[in-house]
Each structure stands twice: as structure tokens, then as C-alpha cells.
Design an enzyme around this catalytic site. Structure first.
Site, mmCIF file in Angstrom:
data_model
loop_
_atom_site.group_PDB
_atom_site.id
_atom_site.type_symbol
_atom_site.label_atom_id
_atom_site.label_comp_id
_atom_site.label_asym_id
_atom_site.label_seq_id
_atom_site.Cartn_x
_atom_site.Cartn_y
_atom_site.Cartn_z
ATOM 1 N N ARG A 1 -9.349 0.602 8.940
ATOM 2 C CA ARG A 1 -8.942 -0.769 9.260
ATOM 3 C C ARG A 1 -10.014 -1.483 10.078
ATOM 4 O O ARG A 1 -9.828 -2.662 10.402
ATOM 5 C CB ARG A 1 -7.643 -0.745 10.063
ATOM 6 C CG ARG A 1 -6.373 -0.929 9.221
ATOM 7 C CD ARG A 1 -5.200 -0.683 10.151
ATOM 8 N NE ARG A 1 -3.989 -1.367 9.829
ATOM 9 C CZ ARG A 1 -2.917 -0.804 9.263
ATOM 10 N NH1 ARG A 1 -2.951 0.442 8.862
ATOM 11 N NH2 ARG A 1 -1.811 -1.494 9.088
ATOM 12 N N LYS B 1 0.830 -1.212 0.000
ATOM 13 C CA LYS B 1 0.000 0.000 0.000
ATOM 14 C C LYS B 1 0.870 1.270 0.000
ATOM 15 O O LYS B 1 0.589 2.209 -0.730
ATOM 16 C CB LYS B 1 -0.929 0.049 1.235
ATOM 17 C CG LYS B 1 -1.898 -1.110 1.330
ATOM 18 C CD LYS B 1 -2.858 -0.945 2.491
ATOM 19 C CE LYS B 1 -2.205 -0.932 3.862
ATOM 20 N NZ LYS B 1 -1.557 -2.199 4.261
ATOM 21 N N ARG C 1 11.959 -5.845 4.564
ATOM 22 C CA ARG C 1 11.788 -4.393 4.436
ATOM 23 C C ARG C 1 12.798 -3.644 5.308
ATOM 24 O O ARG C 1 13.036 -4.000 6.456
ATOM 25 C CB ARG C 1 10.367 -4.023 4.841
ATOM 26 C CG ARG C 1 10.111 -2.531 4.806
ATOM 27 C CD ARG C 1 8.664 -2.198 4.723
ATOM 28 N NE ARG C 1 7.935 -2.519 5.940
ATOM 29 C CZ ARG C 1 6.621 -2.314 6.075
ATOM 30 N NH1 ARG C 1 5.931 -1.830 5.067
ATOM 31 N NH2 ARG C 1 6.020 -2.617 7.191
ATOM 32 N N ARG D 1 0.526 -8.962 13.339
ATOM 33 C CA ARG D 1 -0.134 -7.966 12.475
ATOM 34 C C ARG D 1 -1.000 -8.658 11.427
ATOM 35 O O ARG D 1 -2.094 -8.189 11.115
ATOM 36 C CB ARG D 1 0.923 -7.082 11.800
ATOM 37 C CG ARG D 1 1.579 -6.130 12.793
ATOM 38 C CD ARG D 1 2.873 -5.555 12.247
ATOM 39 N NE ARG D 1 2.666 -4.712 11.096
ATOM 40 C CZ ARG D 1 3.611 -4.471 10.185
ATOM 41 N NH1 ARG D 1 4.803 -5.024 10.273
ATOM 42 N NH2 ARG D 1 3.351 -3.679 9.176
ATOM 43 N N ARG E 1 11.903 -1.698 10.762
ATOM 44 C CA ARG E 1 10.845 -1.167 11.632
ATOM 45 C C ARG E 1 10.685 -2.094 12.821
ATOM 46 O O ARG E 1 10.736 -3.315 12.651
ATOM 47 C CB ARG E 1 9.526 -1.103 10.841
ATOM 48 C CG ARG E 1 9.150 0.288 10.389
ATOM 49 C CD ARG E 1 8.002 0.297 9.433
ATOM 50 N NE ARG E 1 6.779 -0.304 9.943
ATOM 51 C CZ ARG E 1 5.594 -0.214 9.322
ATOM 52 N NH1 ARG E 1 5.502 0.449 8.184
ATOM 53 N NH2 ARG E 1 4.528 -0.777 9.822
HETATM 54 P P1 AMP Z 1 1.201 0.585 8.799
HETATM 55 O O1 AMP Z 1 2.318 1.565 8.628
HETATM 56 O O2 AMP Z 1 -0.019 0.927 7.990
HETATM 57 O O3 AMP Z 1 1.660 -0.837 8.610
HETATM 58 O O4 AMP Z 1 0.723 0.695 10.322
HETATM 59 C C1 AMP Z 1 1.617 0.408 11.378
HETATM 60 C C2 AMP Z 1 0.843 0.260 12.670
HETATM 61 O O5 AMP Z 1 0.161 1.480 12.961
HETATM 62 C C3 AMP Z 1 -0.262 -0.792 12.657
HETATM 63 O O6 AMP Z 1 0.240 -2.094 12.915
HETATM 64 C C4 AMP Z 1 -1.164 -0.273 13.775
HETATM 65 O O7 AMP Z 1 -0.601 -0.557 15.060
HETATM 66 C C5 AMP Z 1 -1.085 1.227 13.570
HETATM 67 N N1 AMP Z 1 -2.143 1.690 12.639
HETATM 68 C C6 AMP Z 1 -1.974 2.227 11.395
HETATM 69 N N2 AMP Z 1 -3.145 2.541 10.843
HETATM 70 C C7 AMP Z 1 -4.098 2.197 11.749
HETATM 71 C C8 AMP Z 1 -5.517 2.243 11.752
HETATM 72 N N3 AMP Z 1 -6.208 2.711 10.697
HETATM 73 N N4 AMP Z 1 -6.169 1.797 12.859
HETATM 74 C C9 AMP Z 1 -5.485 1.329 13.931
HETATM 75 N N5 AMP Z 1 -4.158 1.231 13.992
HETATM 76 C C10 AMP Z 1 -3.451 1.659 12.899
#
Ligand code: AMP
Length: 223
Positions: free
Chosen positions: A88, A13, A124, A168, A157
Site C-alpha cells: 500500500r 479485492k 458491507r 480510508r 466492520r
Molecule cells: P483492508 O482489510 O485491506 O481494507 O485493511 C483494513 C485496514 O488494515 C486498513 O485500513 C489499514 O488500517 C490496515 N492495513 C491493511 N493492509 C495494510 C497495509 N498493507 N499497510 C498498512 N496498513 C494496512
């Protein structure tokens, strides 16, 4: 143009969202990035979110919806935006529908088998200085451990470790995947095969968007 990029962690994404942002001129809004920035700034909200993110769980709807509400009020979002990682949960999807009177025109579902997700997330690496994203297998930096763009050090990360990756993906299946049915029912879900090279996937996305709403900026930038 309001687009939601939907998919499991590691589906691409962020990478595809960046290319789409370059191509269209619309901002990419990543809730993960907003939360990581808040954590880096050590704000109370950021510190709270950091603990949850490190464990691979979802940050509370309330916090995330608040961040998105603020961000969508910025002037650069007026003409449209590309949401990456939001919504989400069903609560977030419903909030989005009320935050912005207009529904997203397209929910682009990037679909990738679980074993590919795990490989991608494990490989990554992120530049700790400019946040550019690399992948040791398919998009390595020219010099090991060093960002091509700003020479900053590349790091993993904290939530890309095997244990947190598993969590996740589990959380995705448990809390997020069902949104696909929600958007299918609304008629806005479009599936894209998320396997292959970055360029191949991008071309599939462009093809879908062209058919749907006419993707702007076609002549200006290519992946
Ligand atoms: P991402 O960078 O999209 O992989 O997000 C990293 C982490 O941020 C996720 O594993 C969640 O802990 C948190 N996070 C990101 N977007 C959301 C969301 N829309 N709702 C809840 N937690 C989020």
C-alpha cells in the site's frame, strides 16, 4: 504465480481474491485479515494496529512488512500467492521486491469510481464467526443479519462507518494510488474494470490472467 490485487477500499479485492484462491489453489494473503486476527488475539502488535485501523489510517510499514515476511515463509506460499491489500506504500512495494526475489508477475488493478466504493463499503456486512462477506445491496444473506454458511451474526466492520470510509479513501489517494504509476513503469500493472457483478468482474480478471500467465485450475471451480 505471484499476483498483487491492487485497488481502493471497497474495490472488491477480498471477494475477487477469494475466488482466485479457490480457482488456482494459491493462498490469498490479506494484510487486513492478518492485522484483524492479531487484534482479535490481543497481541501487542494487534492492539497497536487496531487503534490505527479504527481511524482508517495505515498501519506502519514496519509492522505490515514483518507480517508479510512471516506469512510468505509458510510452505503454502512456495508455488505462488495472491496478495490482497499489500503493498500500500512505495516502501512496502520495495520491501516486497526484496522479500521474495521474484517480482509479482501481475499487479491487477481493480478500478472503481469513488461513489461505488462508498456504496459498497456502507453496505458491507461480515460474519463475526466465519468472516464471510456480504453486501446488503448486491449480495445479501438469505436471512437478515445471519450468515448463510455458519448462522453466525453479521456485523459491520468498525472501519466501515461513513466517517472512517471517507478517511480510508482519502488515505488511499494520498499514499497508495501512486503505486499504480510505479507498477506501470515496471510493466506489471493491468487495469480491470471493477464495476458490475462479482461474476462479471471475476471473468475480466480471469481473461487478463489467462492472457498473461495462463491461469491454472480453469476446469475445476467457477465463480
Ligand atoms: P483492508 O482489510 O485491506 O481494507 O485493511 C483494513 C485496514 O488494515 C486498513 O485500513 C489499514 O488500517 C490496515 N492495513 C491493511 N493492509 C495494510 C497495509 N498493507 N499497510 C498498512 N496498513 C494496512
Amino acid at each position: 504465480m505471484r499476483i498483487v490485487l491492487f485497488g481502493a477500499p471497497g474495490s472488491g479485492k477480498g471477494t475477487q481474491g477469494e475466488l482466485m484462491a479457490k480457482r488456482t489453489g494459491f493462498p490469498r494473503i490479506s494484510t487486513g485479515d492478518l492485522l484483524r486476527t492479531a487484534a482479535q488475539k490481543r497481541t501487542p502488535l494487534g492492539l497497536k494496529a487496531e487503534v490505527v485501523m479504527k481511524e482508517g489510517r495505515l498501519v506502519s510499514d514496519e509492522i505490515v512488512i514483518g507480517l508479510v515476511r512471516e506469512r510468505l515463509a509458510d510452505p503454502d506460499c512456495r508455488g505462488g500467492y495472491i496478495l490482497d491489500g499489500f503493498p500500500r506504500t512505495i516502501v512496502q512495494a520495495e520491501a516486497l521486491a526484496t522479500l521474495d526475489g521474484e517480482r509479482p508477475e501481475v499487479v491487477m488493478g481493480i478500478e472503481v469510481p469513488t461513489e461505488v466504493l462508498i456504496d459498497r463499503l456502507s453496505g458491507r456486512r461480515i460474519c463475526s464467526s466465519c468472516q464471510a462477506v456480504y453486501n446488503l445491496a448486491v449480495q445479501p444473506p438469505r436471512l437478515e443479519g445471519v450468515c448463510d454458511l455458519c448462522r453466525g451474526p453479521l456485523v459491520q466492520r468498525p472501519d466501515d462507518t461513513p466517517e472512517v470510509i471517507r478517511e480510508r479513501i482519502r488515505v488511499y489517494h494520498e499514499q497508495t494510488e501512486s503505486l499504480k504509476d510505479h507498477y506501470l513503469r515496471l510493466g506489471s500493472y493491468r487495469a480491470v474494470d471493477g464495476r458490475g457483478t462479482i461474476e462479471e468482474i471475476f471473468q475480466r480478471i480471469v481473461h487478463v490472467l489467462d492472457g498473461e500467465i495462463g491461469m491454472p485450475g480453469r476446469e475445476t471451480v467457477t465463480a
